[in-house]
Design an enzyme around this catalytic site. Sequence first.
Site, short mmCIF file in Angstrom:
data_model
loop_
_atom_site.label_atom_id
_atom_site.label_comp_id
_atom_site.label_asym_id
_atom_site.label_seq_id
_atom_site.Cartn_x
_atom_site.Cartn_y
_atom_site.Cartn_z
N TYR A 130 0.84 -1.19 0.00
CA TYR A 130 0.00 0.00 0.00
C TYR A 130 0.89 1.25 0.00
O TYR A 130 1.78 1.37 0.83
CB TYR A 130 -0.92 0.02 1.23
CG TYR A 130 -1.92 1.15 1.12
CD1 TYR A 130 -3.12 0.95 0.47
CD2 TYR A 130 -1.62 2.41 1.61
CE1 TYR A 130 -4.02 2.00 0.31
CE2 TYR A 130 -2.51 3.46 1.46
CZ TYR A 130 -3.71 3.25 0.81
OH TYR A 130 -4.59 4.28 0.64
N GLN A 191 -10.67 0.20 0.73
CA GLN A 191 -11.10 -0.58 -0.43
C GLN A 191 -9.90 -1.24 -1.12
O GLN A 191 -10.02 -2.37 -1.63
CB GLN A 191 -11.92 0.28 -1.40
CG GLN A 191 -11.24 1.52 -1.97
CD GLN A 191 -11.36 2.75 -1.08
OE1 GLN A 191 -11.61 2.64 0.13
NE2 GLN A 191 -11.19 3.92 -1.66
N ASN A 214 -3.27 5.66 6.29
CA ASN A 214 -3.99 6.42 7.31
C ASN A 214 -4.81 5.49 8.22
O ASN A 214 -4.65 4.26 8.17
CB ASN A 214 -4.89 7.47 6.63
CG ASN A 214 -5.97 6.82 5.76
OD1 ASN A 214 -6.27 5.63 5.89
ND2 ASN A 214 -6.55 7.61 4.87
N SER A 237 6.75 8.65 13.94
CA SER A 237 8.21 8.45 13.90
C SER A 237 8.88 9.07 15.12
O SER A 237 8.33 9.98 15.75
CB SER A 237 8.75 9.07 12.61
OG SER A 237 10.01 8.57 12.31
N GLN A 259 13.08 14.52 12.30
CA GLN A 259 11.96 13.70 12.76
C GLN A 259 10.73 14.56 12.99
O GLN A 259 9.63 14.21 12.60
CB GLN A 259 12.29 12.98 14.09
CG GLN A 259 13.29 11.87 13.96
CD GLN A 259 12.91 10.84 12.93
OE1 GLN A 259 11.83 10.27 12.99
NE2 GLN A 259 13.78 10.63 11.96
N HIS A 262 8.16 15.33 10.29
CA HIS A 262 7.31 14.29 9.71
C HIS A 262 5.83 14.54 10.01
O HIS A 262 5.00 14.56 9.13
CB HIS A 262 7.69 12.91 10.25
CG HIS A 262 8.68 12.21 9.40
ND1 HIS A 262 8.42 11.81 8.14
CD2 HIS A 262 9.97 11.84 9.65
CE1 HIS A 262 9.49 11.21 7.62
NE2 HIS A 262 10.45 11.23 8.52
N GLU A 327 12.85 4.08 17.90
CA GLU A 327 12.86 3.63 16.51
C GLU A 327 14.24 3.92 15.88
O GLU A 327 14.86 3.03 15.33
CB GLU A 327 11.75 4.38 15.74
CG GLU A 327 11.65 4.01 14.28
CD GLU A 327 10.69 4.93 13.52
OE1 GLU A 327 10.30 5.99 14.07
OE2 GLU A 327 10.36 4.61 12.37
N HIS A 328 14.68 5.18 15.97
CA HIS A 328 15.99 5.60 15.46
C HIS A 328 16.87 6.05 16.62
O HIS A 328 16.41 6.82 17.46
CB HIS A 328 15.86 6.80 14.51
CG HIS A 328 14.93 6.58 13.36
ND1 HIS A 328 13.65 7.11 13.34
CD2 HIS A 328 15.09 5.91 12.20
CE1 HIS A 328 13.06 6.76 12.19
NE2 HIS A 328 13.90 6.02 11.48
N ASP A 361 17.20 7.04 5.92
CA ASP A 361 15.86 7.12 5.31
C ASP A 361 15.90 6.86 3.82
O ASP A 361 14.89 6.48 3.23
CB ASP A 361 15.26 8.52 5.54
CG ASP A 361 14.80 8.72 6.97
OD1 ASP A 361 14.50 7.71 7.62
OD2 ASP A 361 14.75 9.88 7.42
N GLU A 415 -0.95 -37.02 27.77
CA GLU A 415 -1.84 -35.92 27.38
C GLU A 415 -3.22 -36.43 26.96
O GLU A 415 -4.02 -35.67 26.42
CB GLU A 415 -1.20 -35.10 26.25
CG GLU A 415 0.07 -34.37 26.71
CD GLU A 415 0.69 -33.45 25.64
OE1 GLU A 415 0.21 -33.47 24.48
OE2 GLU A 415 1.64 -32.72 25.99
N HIS A 420 -2.77 -40.19 18.86
CA HIS A 420 -1.38 -39.77 18.68
C HIS A 420 -0.44 -40.92 19.03
O HIS A 420 0.48 -41.26 18.28
CB HIS A 420 -1.04 -38.58 19.58
CG HIS A 420 -1.56 -37.25 19.10
ND1 HIS A 420 -2.89 -36.96 19.00
CD2 HIS A 420 -0.90 -36.13 18.70
CE1 HIS A 420 -3.04 -35.70 18.56
NE2 HIS A 420 -1.83 -35.18 18.36
#
Lengths: 433, 433
Positions: A130, A191, A214, A237, A259, A262, A327-328, A361, A415, A420
């Site tokens: 996506y 969709q 989103n 981020s 950062q 963003h 994250e970074h 990046d 068991e 089995h």
Amino acid sequence: MAILLDTKSADFEPRFATLLGAKREDSPDVDETVAAIIAEVRARGDAALIEYTERFDRLTLKPDGLAFSDADIDRITAQVPPAEREALDIAAERIRAYHARQRPEDAEWQDDSGATLGWRWSAVPAAGLYVPGGLASYPSSVLMNAIPAKVAGVGRLVVTVPTPDGAINPLVLLAARIAGVDEIYRVGGAQAIAALAYGTETIRPVAKITGPGNAYVAAAKRRVFGKVGIDMIAGPSEILVIADRDNDPDWIALDLLAQAEHDESAQSILITDDADFAAAVTRAVEARLERLERRAIAAASWRDFGAVILVRDLDEAAMLSNRIAPEHLMLCVSDPQPLAAQCHHAGAIFLGQWTPEAIGDYVAGPNHVLPTARSARFSSGLSVLDFLKRTTLTRMTPEALRRIGPAAAVLARSESLEAHGLSVSARLDHLNR
Amino acid sequence: MAILLDTKSADFEPRFATLLGAKREDSPDVDETVAAIIAEVRARGDAALIEYTERFDRLTLKPDGLAFSDADIDRITAQVPPAEREALDIAAERIRAYHARQRPEDAEWQDDSGATLGWRWSAVPAAGLYVPGGLASYPSSVLMNAIPAKVAGVGRLVVTVPTPDGAINPLVLLAARIAGVDEIYRVGGAQAIAALAYGTETIRPVAKITGPGNAYVAAAKRRVFGKVGIDMIAGPSEILVIADRDNDPDWIALDLLAQAEHDESAQSILITDDADFAAAVTRAVEARLERLERRAIAAASWRDFGAVILVRDLDEAAMLSNRIAPEHLMLCVSDPQPLAAQCHHAGAIFLGQWTPEAIGDYVAGPNHVLPTARSARFSSGLSVLDFLKRTTLTRMTPEALRRIGPAAAVLARSESLEAHGLSVSARLDHLNR
């Protein structure tokens, strides 16, 4: 103005805990809307895609216009200037070289009992990526998602991207072509996720969906998870910069602002052992904010979520970094290697003052899709492994079954799984006859 | 009686599609209840755990009785007979040996530009393993979840297990001890998942939760996902056996019934190229069902979800197997290796007539936690990788930044991320001064 914390202050611990616990994202609850959209696409296929695209993207498509044709892509990508084309090529080549090293090995061996054991990796048969429309339509993200899939050997890689009012970023199409994407469709939102998961007359279903989006896209991914695989749902981020005073305050300010620009929920944190340096970086941030193109966004992020933390020494910095699990993580100190060894939880580490996070990046090679919101404690960035799966292999011989089968039969009985046990002991009885 | 399909029949395709699409699980919607339980545990900690345990497990605990003490464990595990103890030891040793080979390598290299790139694996700091109570309280599953975590190097491994009316399976405690589990708590249900994710006064939080559970546990895991990592949500178990006529029909019948006896939603499918053999297996299943301890469960599973599929040849069998993407795949043919190479989507493959699937449930070595419901197309069984995460490493030199920095600056500008570009170009300007 970001908050200023000092580990020597009496109130440091509660204030740091508040910083860690701050919820930085307010996802609207769109689950019902998304459920309805998915149901429509499942029931009516292309017709539903075309209606939603008309409604949300103000674009009238015919079924044979859902996909970008090769001629469309040729025409649109011809607009990309040479400098950007070359930059994309450099980035793609470096990302490919890095990810090629991530291909894991198959294994097969015989053990003491004579059993042959092992595993085999194979590619996900088809994957969907996506790509958001509008401002967040980043060609670099197309490379970062598509190249690992192709390195893994995914046979069919599909991109969906909304084209509001018919607009498309030519660099996105060029990045998809450079990365080897096989099909590109002009659909977006929940969709598009529904089409990728369940298929329509035009879009065949895939087995795995990755890529940012989103709130609608994120909710749709959560809903189709199980039917198909998905990547993590990324949050805002974030960066943690650990810097000593032997740095240019302006460079560090720019790393923090990279950062912050963003989005308003992004988070930038500086940890330093020098109060004067902390003040100098803060001043540099303010100065840069005055003229930055995205100053409204960056200023809001820095004001609401930014932080400067004064520590006694670098050991303390590492300890806090492990609690933040960023994250970074940039380590702008003279000898970053030992400090990196102390930082156990981070999506990506950038060592030394010549390694701005922004290089990662785009062109360094490692993936820029990374765990956010402290999830680096338990998860990793996107990689070739996300587009592979492992099948384990077991082959017993009569001798191996004679040696280890009895233990299996004992455990099966314990068991209360009689069949089995019988499936093993029927074979053992034959061998012992 | 299972359904019988024949690829030569005109109606094969729609009937096979129905088989693939059959929904085998009806999860009750317990999401609201679970949300309330999690909120209570977050708000009131141990007190909430104790109340829920009183209500659901009819057991009165004090805070210092939440954990099994070492003395408790000594006393209870002393009841385990030697044969079962030895079988667990054999299983643990073989599972450990297999998973030890899964530890991935760190990497670091210098590329043409002079940049140092790489990655580093590190263990999840703490993990929680949910173990169901009652009938589904399987010691083998404790080994299969706990050993990969310990092989990965997880420092703190916690088990939660409900003990309804105070009852606990001694083998579960012994398996936990053999696997190296650090803490064991007498709590279950959504309240246990909440405690593992958010912590209470007694139970410190973990970063990753794995293990099977009922609908409440599964819903709770979905809810805490993001705050912590979780494993996949497993569906009913399933097996596909591909067998030629050179097999004992009774052995194959037992392999099919070993899945069917798990629960009424389990699925067992036989694919064979020999109609007489298909009939013989069907008769053997009926005969075995007459006396099987769990015949009510196994018969329902075989009747509702079982299938026997007649194919023209083994190529066709492989093709159907790839559409089914089974959790377990047995290849009972004279030369299983080439057939295995054609089967791309399966959680685990068992090669040859001497490899009953049940051997893999207990002692073969590979993990028995495997992808169900066609998810083997995009996911893998549990492994050491589930308890590790990867941090990528990047270190530029001034020379490397000079060579690849300009491409990053171009791409940053093309994405309208000015500060990203400036963080690179400020450093480049300094170098070019």
